[in-house]
Design an enzyme around this catalytic site. Structure first.
Site, short mmCIF file in Angstrom:
data_model
loop_
_atom_site.label_atom_id
_atom_site.label_comp_id
_atom_site.label_asym_id
_atom_site.label_seq_id
_atom_site.Cartn_x
_atom_site.Cartn_y
_atom_site.Cartn_z
N LYS A 163 0.85 -1.20 0.00
CA LYS A 163 0.00 0.00 0.00
C LYS A 163 0.88 1.24 0.00
O LYS A 163 1.92 1.27 0.69
CB LYS A 163 -0.90 -0.03 1.24
CG LYS A 163 -1.94 1.08 1.29
CD LYS A 163 -2.91 0.87 2.46
CE LYS A 163 -3.98 1.95 2.53
NZ LYS A 163 -4.93 1.72 3.63
N SER B 147 -9.85 1.61 2.54
CA SER B 147 -8.96 2.37 1.69
C SER B 147 -7.86 1.54 1.03
O SER B 147 -7.25 2.01 0.07
CB SER B 147 -8.31 3.49 2.50
OG SER B 147 -7.44 2.95 3.47
N SER C 147 -10.01 -0.53 6.78
CA SER C 147 -9.41 -0.43 5.45
C SER C 147 -8.72 -1.67 4.90
O SER C 147 -8.43 -1.71 3.71
CB SER C 147 -8.43 0.73 5.41
OG SER C 147 -9.16 1.90 5.21
N1 GLN Z 1 -13.33 4.01 5.78
C1 GLN Z 1 -12.72 4.43 6.99
C2 GLN Z 1 -12.38 5.87 6.92
O1 GLN Z 1 -12.61 6.46 5.91
C3 GLN Z 1 -11.53 3.59 7.28
C4 GLN Z 1 -10.27 4.05 6.70
C5 GLN Z 1 -9.09 3.25 7.12
O2 GLN Z 1 -9.21 2.22 7.80
N2 GLN Z 1 -7.91 3.73 6.79
O3 GLN Z 1 -11.91 6.44 7.84
#
Ligand code: GLN
Length: 451
Positions: free
Chosen positions: A76, A151, A175
């Site tokens: 990532k 994400s 995410s």
């Molecule tokens: N969807 C969640 C957010 O937007 C989780 C994001 C994440 O785990 N980095 O904060």
């Protein structure tokens, strides 16, 4: 290509029956064919061919190689890999080359894994669909019209598209698990403090964890055991003794998700749990409730505050560009929101309230784990939307209703593939007490998971 487990593949490579170079070329060909369309990789490790050849040479000379010899990994774009562009899928950090390796990357390199390159994600890990990337959305390899989730969109899609043996993602509120569920793969968010965050670009540092995304459960366990452990560079990490789980008498907590999840998702999970209890006579199910009503408010308050604070270093002098000028809408929303709620005149009351709720949630889990060993619930409340489909901010945040509680309380959680609803992949979460990832793996291995 053989769809075998990483351990077996690494053994084949070590025995010389499969060349590290051939494994690499298999993936590079696929990437060349399909990456333009799927938009998974953002940049590549130009040295990977030489690295694979070096591993093959070492093996042919009888030298020792690591547990992941010749195994290919996608990373990532918020985890630093020395010499590669770690841009968080943002114009703010475009062209920023990491000057050092994150601890997890050091560990993988030590085991002779090959880093293929950096993959797409939601900008600064803010998002649940992969659509907030400054470099365009990643497509879901299982159905290209759909979002892959986020994400860690590229990390999940890379595994699902068979572009790599496994990938690394980060999980702050879901995410890793959310895209794993939409892409039909396995994604683990480890216990807070079991995997070093050194070299991970913070989103919300009290929730962030790095974890593996894999094609099967055994691979996930293998990679987790390689990347975990105490790191001098991250004082939240520790080494620990694994607690044993009595696998003959597993007590499953089945969460009441009536008000939150699509009916078909709820039913699919219940069916799976029932089946597993029928097959294992000593196992029991207990219906439980989680404080789902307050999960999102608690999570987003803390995220807004910590993300605002984490982004103050992107002021345009030391790293990349000034964030407020170059970021996308979702990142800006969080910066402005965080700035507002941390205003001096509020004397930190919003953050303090959220911390109180965090304590409450932690205690709830402690109580529940007195009666059950693992907790089972859906990963996301609905199936994936189409790329570009307009959904509200609230609906986008609602994707996180089931995943954020594990981050808030720091416990480990995995998403495993369950099957499809209306042609779309659905995942199930398994949660366990702090530092009991081995319980998740033990339980998971006994419930016949899809591969
Ligand atoms: N969807 C969640 C957010 O937007 C989780 C994001 C994440 O785990 N980095 O904060």
């Amino acid at each position: 290509m053989l769809t075998i487990k990483i351990k077996q593949k690494a053994d084949l490579i070590k025995s010389g029956k499969l060349k590290a170079k051939d494994n690499l070329i298999y993936y590079l060909k696929k990437i060349e064919e399909k990456n333009k369309d799927l938009n998974i990789f953002l940049s590549f490790n130009e040295n990977c061919l030489k690295e694979a050849e070096d591993i093959d040479k070492k093996i042919s000379m009888g030298e020792d190689v690591g547990k992941l010899a010749g195994i290919c990994v996608a990373v990532k774009s918020n985890i630093c890999v020395k010499g590669l562009e770690t841009n968080c899928a943002s114009l703010v950090l475009k062209d920023w080359i990491a000057p050092y390796d994150a601890t997890v990357i050091e560990k993988l390199k030590k085991e002779n894994a090959i880093i293929l390159g950096m993959v797409n994600m939601d900008e600064f890990a803010c998002g649940a669909s992969g659509e907030t990337s400054a470099f365009g959305p990643t497509k879901n390899p299982k159905n290209k019209e759909l979002i892959p989730g986020g994400s860690s969109s590229g990390s999940a899609a890379a595994v699902s598209a068979d572009f790599c043996d496994f990938s690394l993602g980060s999980d702050t509120g879901g995410s890793i698990r959310n895209p794993a569920s939409h892409c039909g793969i396995f994604g683990l968010k480890p216990t807070y403090g079991s995997v070093s965050r050194y070299g991970l670009i913070d989103m919300c540092m009290s929730f962030d964890q790095i974890g593996p995304l894999t094609k099967n459960l055994e691979d996930n366990e293998l990679i987790f055991n390689i990347i975990k452990g105490k790191d001098e560079k991250d004082c939240t990490t520790k080494d620990y003794e694994e607690k044993k789980l009595d696998t003959k008498k597993i007590k499953i907590g089945l969460v009441d998700v009536e008000k939150f999840a699509k009916k078909e998702i709820k039913e699919l999970i219940e069916k799976k749990v029932k089946e597993s209890v029928e097959k294992n006579s000593g196992w029991t199910i207990k219906k439980i409730e989680l404080p789902l009503e307050i999960s999102l408010e608690t999570y987003y308050l803390i995220v807004y505050v910590e993300f605002f604070s984490a982004t103050r270093k992107f002021e345009g002098r030391r790293f990349g560009k000034r964030i407020e000028e170059f970021c996308g809408e979702e990142v800006l929303r969080r910066i402005l929101g965080g700035k507002e709620i941390t205003k001096e005149e509020y004397e930190g009351k919003y953050y303090r309230n959220a911390l109180r709720a965090k304590d409450f949630i932690k205690k709830q889990f402690e109580e529940i784990f007195k009666d059950v060993d693992v907790i089972v619930l859906p990963t996301v409340p609905r199936t994936a939307h189409r790329i570009g489909e307009k959904i509200s901010v609230e609906d986008m945040y609602f994707y996180d209703v089931f995943t954020t509680l594990a981050n808030i309380s720091g416990i480990p959680a995995i998403s495993v593939p369950l099957g499809k609803i209306g042609g779309k992949e659905v995942g199930m979460q398994i949660l366990a007490p702090h530092f009991c990832e081995n319980w998740i793996f033990e339980f998971g291995k006994r419930i016949n998971l899809l591969k």
